[in-house]
Design a protein around this motif. Sequence first.
Motif, PDB file in Angstrom:
ATOM      1  N   ASP A  55       9.967   2.866  -0.729  1.00 32.40           N
ATOM      2  CA  ASP A  55       9.280   3.608  -1.787  1.00 32.40           C
ATOM      3  C   ASP A  55       8.851   2.680  -2.930  1.00 32.40           C
ATOM      4  OD1 ASP A  55       9.475   6.046  -0.512  1.00 32.40           O
ATOM      5  OD2 ASP A  55      11.289   6.668  -1.565  1.00 32.40           O
ATOM      6  N   ASN A  86       5.812   0.677  -1.869  1.00 31.82           N
ATOM      7  CA  ASN A  86       4.682   1.478  -1.379  1.00 31.82           C
ATOM      8  C   ASN A  86       3.737   1.785  -2.545  1.00 31.82           C
ATOM      9  OD1 ASN A  86       2.893   3.383  -0.360  1.00 31.82           O
ATOM     10  ND2 ASN A  86       4.463   4.522   0.761  1.00 31.82           N
ATOM     11  N   ASN A 128       1.398   3.749  -2.798  1.00 28.87           N
ATOM     12  CA  ASN A 128       1.042   5.173  -2.875  1.00 28.87           C
ATOM     13  C   ASN A 128       2.135   6.026  -3.499  1.00 28.87           C
ATOM     14  OD1 ASN A 128      -1.515   4.808  -1.557  1.00 28.87           O
ATOM     15  ND2 ASN A 128      -0.428   4.683   0.407  1.00 28.87           N
ATOM     16  N   LYS A 129       3.303   5.437  -3.713  1.00 36.18           N
ATOM     17  CA  LYS A 129       4.392   6.130  -4.393  1.00 36.18           C
ATOM     18  C   LYS A 129       4.351   5.731  -5.868  1.00 36.18           C
ATOM     19  CE  LYS A 129       6.192   7.956  -0.620  1.00 36.18           C
ATOM     20  NZ  LYS A 129       6.209   9.413  -0.355  1.00 36.18           N
ATOM     21  N   GLY A 172       7.371  18.560  -2.499  1.00 40.09           N
ATOM     22  CA  GLY A 172       7.124  17.589  -1.441  1.00 40.09           C
ATOM     23  C   GLY A 172       5.851  16.792  -1.594  1.00 40.09           C
ATOM     24  N   SER A 173       5.419  16.511  -2.832  1.00 40.01           N
ATOM     25  CA  SER A 173       4.196  15.729  -3.062  1.00 40.01           C
ATOM     26  C   SER A 173       4.368  14.303  -2.556  1.00 40.01           C
ATOM     27  CB  SER A 173       3.863  15.721  -4.554  1.00 40.01           C
ATOM     28  OG  SER A 173       2.775  14.851  -4.804  1.00 40.01           O
ATOM     29  N   ASP A 174       3.292  13.742  -1.995  1.00 39.47           N
ATOM     30  CA  ASP A 174       3.347  12.409  -1.411  1.00 39.47           C
ATOM     31  C   ASP A 174       3.399  11.286  -2.450  1.00 39.47           C
ATOM     32  OD1 ASP A 174       3.314  13.413   1.155  1.00 39.47           O
ATOM     33  OD2 ASP A 174       1.124  13.303   1.343  1.00 39.47           O
ATOM     34  N   ILE A 175       3.056  11.566  -3.697  1.00 37.66           N
ATOM     35  CA  ILE A 175       3.042  10.486  -4.697  1.00 37.66           C
ATOM     36  C   ILE A 175       4.446  10.187  -5.223  1.00 37.66           C
ATOM     37  CG2 ILE A 175       0.715  11.161  -5.402  1.00 37.66           C
ATOM     38  CD1 ILE A 175       2.023  11.971  -8.122  1.00 37.66           C
ATOM     39  N   GLY A 212       8.543   9.405  -4.604  1.00 37.25           N
ATOM     40  CA  GLY A 212       9.558   8.929  -3.676  1.00 37.25           C
ATOM     41  C   GLY A 212      10.920   9.325  -4.212  1.00 37.25           C
TER      42      GLY A 212
END
Length: 256
Positions: free
Chosen positions: A59, A62, A64-65, A226-229, A231
Amino acid sequence: MTKRKQRAHEEFAQPARNSRSTRGSIDKTVNIDDYRPQQRQRPINLTPKSRAQEEYIDDLTNPNKHIVFATGPAGTGKTMMAVLAALQAFRAGECKKIIITRPAVGVDDEKHGFLPGDLNAKMEPWTKPILDYILEYYRPIEVTKMLEEQQIELAPLAFMRGRTFKNAWIIFDESQNSSINQMKMILTRLGENSKLIVTGDLEQTDNQFARDNGLQDFIGKIVDDGSDIFGYTKFAVKDAQRSLAMKEVLRLYGEK
């Protein structure tokens, strides 16, 4: 010794203030620092020692996190891994500064004014653990320079309102002592090309003034949404790496 050699010897031996002649000759001053061996920076390695640490590092690294949370007991590497990942990003040019903040619990609820020194000195009692990690990879004089140039910034949580952080990594440590309003405030400071790491131990809440726990409240929102941004890593006692004695202490306190 010939007169020519003697004159050349005398010119070389002149003090630095006389080394440049009126005819514009090259300054012969020698800077000894130029001949000292350059100290190589200690490499920063993010090496997981547990499955949870592996997920946490994924995370942290990443892009995107944008906001990464880590909760769990002491000694599991929550803060250490956040600092190392931030230093890696700084060295790689992925950010221009590292911002460190945490609630100043125990000193009249965020009031720093009576402590001596400038803002960095006032924050030092709360940020010392993080600075200790940084000092493992940089010399004290380098850290002092980074603080002076605000490449590392120690920012009281109470002073965050109204700011926007761009090209920065922000480490919000001991966040279990934040209120819901404080958590909302710090989470909305994130600007372009920035990352926020939020760490805390929900079993060690010290802030008696906070009516609601900001960390616990937002973790619940992440789990539900549960948003992908975001972690999120939840550490357990089995992930503790500090010492066997510490694990036994946590076990006796009933932590799992």
